[in-house]
Design a protein around this motif. Structure first.
Motif, PDB file in Angstrom:
ATOM      1  N   ALA A  91       0.828  -1.201   0.000  1.00 13.60           N
ATOM      2  CA  ALA A  91       0.000   0.000   0.000  1.00 13.60           C
ATOM      3  C   ALA A  91       0.860   1.248   0.000  1.00 13.60           C
ATOM      4  O   ALA A  91       1.749   1.401   0.831  1.00 13.60           O
ATOM      5  CB  ALA A  91      -0.915   0.008   1.235  1.00 13.60           C
ATOM      6  N   ALA A 100       1.936  -3.331   4.029  1.00 14.25           N
ATOM      7  CA  ALA A 100       1.760  -1.901   4.256  1.00 14.25           C
ATOM      8  C   ALA A 100       3.005  -1.361   4.949  1.00 14.25           C
ATOM      9  O   ALA A 100       3.650  -2.073   5.733  1.00 14.25           O
ATOM     10  CB  ALA A 100       0.524  -1.626   5.108  1.00 14.25           C
ATOM     11  N   TYR A 131      -2.632   3.276  -1.009  1.00 12.28           N
ATOM     12  CA  TYR A 131      -3.589   2.219  -1.331  1.00 12.28           C
ATOM     13  C   TYR A 131      -2.859   1.065  -1.999  1.00 12.28           C
ATOM     14  O   TYR A 131      -1.834   1.252  -2.658  1.00 12.28           O
ATOM     15  CB  TYR A 131      -4.693   2.746  -2.249  1.00 12.28           C
ATOM     16  CG  TYR A 131      -5.462   3.909  -1.656  1.00 12.28           C
ATOM     17  CD1 TYR A 131      -6.238   3.735  -0.526  1.00 12.28           C
ATOM     18  CD2 TYR A 131      -5.393   5.177  -2.229  1.00 12.28           C
ATOM     19  CE1 TYR A 131      -6.942   4.802   0.034  1.00 12.28           C
ATOM     20  CE2 TYR A 131      -6.085   6.244  -1.685  1.00 12.28           C
ATOM     21  CZ  TYR A 131      -6.858   6.051  -0.551  1.00 12.28           C
ATOM     22  OH  TYR A 131      -7.542   7.102  -0.008  1.00 12.28           O
ATOM     23  N   ALA A 132      -3.406  -0.139  -1.845  1.00 12.74           N
ATOM     24  CA  ALA A 132      -2.779  -1.335  -2.400  1.00 12.74           C
ATOM     25  C   ALA A 132      -3.359  -1.610  -3.780  1.00 12.74           C
ATOM     26  O   ALA A 132      -4.571  -1.755  -3.934  1.00 12.74           O
ATOM     27  CB  ALA A 132      -3.008  -2.521  -1.481  1.00 12.74           C
TER      28      ALA A 132
END
Length: 298
Positions: free
Chosen positions: A104, A119, A107-108
């Motif tokens: 991410a 993340a 955002y991923a």
């Protein structure tokens, strides 16, 4: 310094071009945007067999830039920057050549099709789980919110970030080159008042400006690949974002409104360029990074 590719690197570029042209990558992009991931997954496997997923750890950044320029030129969908540039360096002990993963930022990308989601939290890497989908300007980029979980052992995240930034720059360069090539072909065919619109000086001058911008960006990309310092990487990223944005603007102006319609192929690159402008750091972030480096060196 001479940034010409070696015979082996040129051959690798030709192999990629041949594979992606025969695979009809644009149809893969459209299918991916519509939710059909099978063509994209098959293309990922073919590119993995060619060694693209191993370039970050088993080749030099030059070969990686060659690959990502091709991915940008053909608008190949999928979390390539995350899975083939960032995570192989961030998680050197993991075997990422056999499967996709994503991280991410914030955002991923395509978190619904990968095997692992990560993340970045407080300068560390954590396992993460995907949440709600977030709308992207590029329909072939499916973004998801994430919830961070347990931390994982990681490698040099700064080096991984710089490699991802460089891959983004190369992809923007490839997308800009494709927009320019398609626009030049279009203005040679489109007629107005009995003449091809490409014969008008105003069109020629704008296309020449794009050619110059891309030609100035290319040495910065391969210069940063030879010496991937944070300053060089960010400078390449800034110029590729600017050059590709200029290519997109001129391409849209030359095509008119048809250029932005979903049915017209050019829109795929226009939207990819727009989406990548802020990927892995905004232009403002990278300009500040270059400025800070220059001031610190005084």
């Amino acid at each position: 310094m001479n940034f010409e590719l070696t015979a082996e690197q040129t051959g690798f570029a030709r192999s990629l071009d041949d594979l992606l042209s025969r695979a009809d990558a644009l149809a893969v992009n459209r299918a991916w945007a519509a939710g059909d991931r099978d063509p994209g997954t098959r293309l990922w496997s073919r590119l993995a067999d060619l060694g693209v997923t191993a370039l970050a750890t088993e080749a030099t950044p030059v070969e990686m830039c060659v690959a990502f320029e091709a991915l940008g030129r053909y608008a190949v969908p999928g979390p390539w920057i995350e899975s083939a540039a960032y995570l192989p360096v961030a998680l050197p002990a993991a075997n990422l050549s056999e499967s996709w993963a994503t991280v991410a930022m914030p955002y991923a990308l395509d978190a619904d099709v990968v095997t692992d989601v990560y993340a970045i939290v407080d300068a560390g890497l954590h396992q993460a789980s995907a949440g709600d989908r977030v709308t992207s300007v590029d329909p072939s980029r499916h973004l998801f919110e994430v919830t961070a979980g347990e931390p994982v052992e990681h490698g040099d995240l700064d080096a991984a970030f710089d490699l991802a930034v460089l891959a983004t720059a190369a992809e923007l360069l490839g997308a800009g080159e494709r927009v320019l090539a398609d626009t030049v072909a279009y203005v040679k065919q489109r007629t107005q008042f009995g003449r091809a619109i490409g014969s008008y000086q105003a069109i020629k001058h704008q296309l020449a400006d794009v050619r110059i911008a891309l030609d100035f960006a290319r040495p910065l990309v391969f210069g940063a690949a030879v010496d991937p310092s944070p300053r060089a990487v960010s400078a390449a990223r800034v110029h590729c974002a600017s050059a590709s944005r200029l290519a997109a603007r001129v391409g849209l102006q030359a095509h008119g409104a048809i250029g932005f319609t979903d049915e017209y192929d050019l829109s795929r690159w226009l939207l990819r360029i727009q989406a990548l402008q802020s990927a892995w750091g905004t232009p403002a972030f990278h300009r500040e990074r270059v400025l800070t480096s220059l001031l610190d060196a005084r």
